[in-house]
Design an enzyme around this catalytic site. Structure first.
Site, PDB file in Angstrom:
ATOM      1  N   SER A 100       0.926  -1.336  -0.081  1.00 39.60           N
ATOM      2  CA  SER A 100      -0.047   0.039  -0.035  1.00 39.60           C
ATOM      3  C   SER A 100       0.769   1.144  -0.188  1.00 39.60           C
ATOM      4  O   SER A 100       2.082   1.319   0.733  1.00 39.60           O
ATOM      5  CB  SER A 100      -1.036   0.101   1.207  1.00 39.60           C
ATOM      6  N   ASP A 101       0.483   2.120  -0.856  1.00 35.84           N
ATOM      7  CA  ASP A 101       1.077   3.536  -0.715  1.00 35.84           C
ATOM      8  C   ASP A 101       0.736   4.043   0.517  1.00 35.84           C
ATOM      9  O   ASP A 101      -0.413   3.729   1.092  1.00 35.84           O
ATOM     10  CB  ASP A 101       0.473   4.449  -1.879  1.00 35.84           C
ATOM     11  N   LYS A 102       1.532   5.243   0.999  1.00 37.39           N
ATOM     12  CA  LYS A 102       0.973   5.734   2.427  1.00 37.39           C
ATOM     13  C   LYS A 102       0.242   7.085   1.979  1.00 37.39           C
ATOM     14  O   LYS A 102      -0.988   7.262   2.449  1.00 37.39           O
ATOM     15  CB  LYS A 102       2.267   6.349   3.006  1.00 37.39           C
TER      16      LYS A 102
END
Length: 916
Positions: free
Chosen positions: A360-362
């Site tokens: 997941s991207d932050k």
């Protein structure tokens, strides 16, 4: 105000070893630890560097620009459009499709037009479903192109003119101003558009490219990237890279090369290859046998034998398999759409069930991508409300700065006096009589405030912590607090107010802290994903310490590595892959790094999901088995993804996991049933043809195939038991079980045949009726067993499913009883055969459960000992030993901690007793 942000961002953030330095500071006088912003360095080849020394007052000449345009190409993203006809025809490829197409050709040759029409219709239904549902890389490239600027200001032939962005070349001198979309990768010259030296820096928002949560201040010599946005300032820059060589261009290239075959298609092809093999071998033997046995007779005619073989082939091959699977996935996609989860690629529904790692991207995905007020550090005598009010009084009204916006929003949300005020431009009870905006030299802003009730005048100073601490005469405790906050990735801002009666002397109020916070549902989503056996890894372009703090707040471990581990030349790919498996995430990454993480995990045999919202996430979204674009994402991310979330937050990802696993169970149930039916059908007819030279009429064979496949379409809405771990097809297990069940069904078929023939002395026509009802019902009832790996009663089928399956067999029974298409056998035989089929499926269910219970990868490695399996088994044993050792060590540490707490509590209790 961006300069204020810059000083805070660059001067207060801590280095990699804050604790050690903090101990030294206590001895020699506390100092704030500095940490520079880490950014990926751009590599400019020497031959290109030679072209970048353009005179910034005149720019390139038209001739130079044309020559470089011919050399480097236009500043645009190249795209390759796929012919829509060829794209449609691609859905007619694959093992099962080829088998069905071959049967279609045979049907035309022997003039079985009904079969020909049905088979052709099924082929086109499958193709249309796939063609309509799936999105390809072209749309992702279109979306990337839309993020680019269209026009740019550049120096050409001594004139500052507007030109098409596509005509920019390396060496062009361009002007960048507030609000501009940067048209190409460029190096800042430190010169204003008017020609003079510039003060300060250019504030650039590159969050969609790198995932950094705040605009970054760029100085002379820094690189700015194509499609990022200028938030503040103005400066000239020289173009360094254009088109596909830019940062965003490399992302587009990664998307365009990601054209791998999907996981689901591989599974269907593997099943198809198995069915083609057994069908081709057994049918060919029958064909040769009949051609030899009946040679020189009418029954030995080539087309006659081919006609018999065609009927057997059409009845055996799973012509409905792709349709049933597609309909099942389409129903799942509709269920997800009701939860605001849009499925763009239909097979992603099945693949999501098998995802075991979710990268997941932050920024903007796990977090809100909004800087917000966090818990402040407060000096004695001051409260949170005090520091909020003073920060608000010293905030510049209407400033377009993320820090000031966060301060004002927090104050207006939490302070009662600001909530109910009639005039939004005033603070009840106070009046700001003077305001000095942030100055890059003093690194702070200052406000003079009058208390209306008492006419008391005081000043508020707000700015970089080291400046404010110096203003109040030093404060070692505050320095340590700032270093501790910075070590957690929190931006700090010092606040001080003048002491009563002296506007020149200040006392420290505290430090306000700011962070891009996690979404409200992110932590719960991660916890639920972990409960379903899906490991979540954070992959962000933001700074390492910020990533660790966010991971901590989300309940994740803080084993976050910087991107250098992914490209370390001293490490083998095996070592890097192990880093990817063990780490909880990576920070300071670029799109190529995200792509590489996904790729390495996939090489380990893992199915990987990827969530993201920015251009920097698009390549990894496309590469992942399941790419998920979150609410509010860029067009590039949305186009590259397989699934798009329309609702804010990540909670719907869990809905996607549970729904996809239910769909997977239905699909595996049908596949197991259909392979078992095919194995049984081919095995029985192969043996009975060679032994007894017996054949069933074509109409009865086709009726079995059509009725049973039509009925099983309702499996798409059947109840399903959701697995607590990621699902896997386990084709070896699936095919072995199919062969076992198919063999047992074949035994039952032979029993029916010989009992009817030898015990009850039925003629050939009545035997055909008995066998029709048995072959229609016995394999079909097995679907009640294949629905789950446990006993059939552990999860009751839906009423619709029961009615559909039993309904078709009641219809078959009535045909047999009353002799509608075949000689009648009466109620006694009809009901008895149905009852035997129901009883037999219970017996087969017990066999299935025992096989599942004793099946393991270790058994597979022993039965089919390939080198890969032996290596994998050995690795699993070693990992199991290591995990057991680690668990033992953790248990010992916990015991020591508990004992220490007990002793400490006992010691405190003893001291209290002595005091009394």
């Amino acid at each position: 105000m961006s300069s204020e942000k810059r000083e805070i961002d660059q001067e207060i953030t801590v280095s990699s070893a804050p604790a050690e330095k903090s101990e030294i500071n206590e001895k020699k006088g506390a100092e704030i630890i500095e940490h520079k912003h880490v950014e990926m360095a751009e590599d400019v080849p020497a031959e290109l560097e030679a072209l970048l020394h353009t005179d910034p007052t005149t720019g390139l000449t038209t001739t130079e620009a044309q020559n470089r345009l011919a050399q480097f190409g236009r500043n645009e993203l190249a795209e390759v459009k796929r012919n829509p006809i060829l794209k449609f025809l691609s859905f007619f490829t694959g093992a099962i499709a080829y088998l069905i197409e071959l049967a279609c050709i045979f049907a035309a040759v022997v003039k079985h037009w009904l079969d020909f029409g049905i088979i052709l219709a099924l082929l086109f239904v499958n193709a249309f479903i796939g063609f309509i549902e799936e999105a390809r890389a072209e749309s992702a490239l279109d979306a990337l192109k839309q993020t680019l600027a269209l026009k740019a200001k550049a120096w050409r032939d001594g004139q500052f003119i507007e030109i098409d962005v596509a005509e920019l070349v390396p060496g062009d001198v361009i002007g960048l101003r507030l609000g501009d979309i940067i048209p190409a990768d460029a190096r800042l010259l430190g010169i204003s558009v008017t020609g003079g030296e510039t003060e300060g820096a250019l504030s650039v928002d590159q969050s969609a490219l790198t995932g950094e949560s705040l605009p970054i201040d760029k100085k002379k010599g820094d690189t700015v990237y194509s499609s990022s946005v200028v938030k503040q300032g103005q400066m000239l820059a020289v173009v360094t890279k254009t088109g596909s060589n830019t940062f965003i261009g490399r992302a587009a290239n990664l998307i365009s090369i990601t054209v791998e075959q999907g996981h689901f298609q591989k599974i269907v092809n593997a099943i198809g290859n198995f069915l083609i093999l057994i069908t081709a071998v057994l049918v060919s033997i029958i064909f040769i046998y009949q051609m030899v046995k009946f040679r020189h007779t009418p029954n030995g005619d080539f087309l006659t034998v081919l006609g018999h073989i065609l009927v057997l082939t059409v009845a055996a091959i799973p012509v409905g398999l792709p349709t049933v699977l597609s309909v099942t996935m389409a129903v799942g996609a509709k269920q997800l759409a009701a939860k605001k989860v849009i499925v763009k690629r239909l097979t992603a529904v099945e693949e999501m069930a098998s995802v075991s790692v979710l990268c997941s991207d932050k920024t903007g995905t796990l977090t809100l991508n909004e800087l917000t007020f966090d818990e402040p550090y407060l000096c004695a005598g001051y409260t949170k409300d005090d520091i909020l009010l003073l920060s608000y009084l010293s905030a510049e009204p209407g400033a377009n700065d993320p820090i000031e916006s966060a301060v004002r929003f927090a104050a207006e949300t939490d302070l009662e006096i600001l909530k109910s005020r009639p005039n939004k431009h005033e603070v009840p009870g106070y009046k700001v009589t003077g305001f000095v905006p942030f100055n890059p030299n003093t690194k702070m802003s200052n406000a003079t405030v009058v208390v209306n009730e008492t006419n008391e005048v005081f000043r508020v100073a707000k700015g970089a912590p080291q400046v404010i601490i110096k203003l109040v005469g030093g404060n070692d405790e505050a320095v340590h607090a700032v270093n501790a906050l910075a070590a957690r990735g929190l931006r700090a801002l010092g606040v001080a107010r003048s002491i009563p009666g002296d506007l020149e002397r200040y006392e420290l109020v505290g430090m306000i802290t700011l962070l891009d916070p996690p979404r409200p549902d992110s932590a719960e989503t991660i916890r639920r994903c972990n409960n379903y056996g899906v490991e979540v890894k954070m992959i962000t372009g933001d700074q390492l310490i910020i990533a660790k703090e966010v991971a901590h707040r989300l309940g994740m471990s803080r084993v976050i590595l910087d991107a250098g581990h992914l490209v370390d030349p001293n490490k083998s790919e095996e070592e890097v892959t192990k880093h990817c498996e063990r780490a909880d995430g990576f920070a300071q990454v670029i799109p190529e790094h995200k792509y590489r993480v996904v790729e390495l995990l996939q090489k380990r045999g893992l199915l990987v999901g990827m969530t993201g919202d920015g251009v920097n996430d698009a390549p990894a979204l496309k590469k992942a088995n399941v790419g998920i674009a979150v609410h509010g994402c860029t067009d590039a991310a949305r186009s590259a993804a397989d699934i798009v979330l329309l609702a804010p937050g990540l909670s719907t990802i869990v809905d996607g996991i549970t729904t996809s696993r239910a769909i997977f169970q239905r699909m595996r149930s049908y596949a197991l049933y259909r392979i078992t039916s095919t194995v049984h059908f081919l095995m029985f007819f192969f043996c009975i043809t060679l032994i007894e030279d017996w054949q069933m009429s074509a109409i009865l064979l086709i009726l079995i195939a059509l009725l049973n496949d039509a009925a099983t379409l309702v499996i798409a809405v059947d109840n399903a038991k959701i697995s607590e771990r990621p699902d896997k097809w386990r084709l070896g297990q699936l095919i072995t079980l199919s062969i076992v069940l198919g063999t047992l069904l074949t035994g039952a078929s032979f029993a029916h045949y010989y009992i009817a023939k030898d015990v009850f002395k039925f003629d050939a026509d009545k035997i055909a009726t008995v066998m029709y009802l048995h072959i229609s019902s016995a394999p079909h009832f097995v679907i009640f067993s294949t629905r789950l790996s446990g006993y059939f009663w552990e999860n009751i089928p839906s009423i619709t499913f029961i009615i559909a399956v039993l309904g078709t067999q009641v219809f078959a029974m009535l045909i047999s009883i009353y002799g509608l298409l075949t000689p009648a056998i009466g109620w006694g035989w009809g009901v008895t055969i149905i009852c035997i089929s129901l009883t037999y499926f219970v017996i087969l269910d017990f066999v299935k459960v025992q096989l599942f219970k004793h099946w393991s990868f270790e058994l597979t490695a022993k039965l089919w000992p390939s080198k890969t399996r032996r290596t994998k088994l050995q690795d699993r044993k070693v990992n199991a030993i290591n995990q057991a050792r680690i668990a033992g060590n953790i248990s010992k540490v916990r015991k020591v901690v508990i004992m220490s707490k007990v002793l400490l509590a006992f010691k405190k209790s003893s001291m209290k007793t002595i005091e009394i």
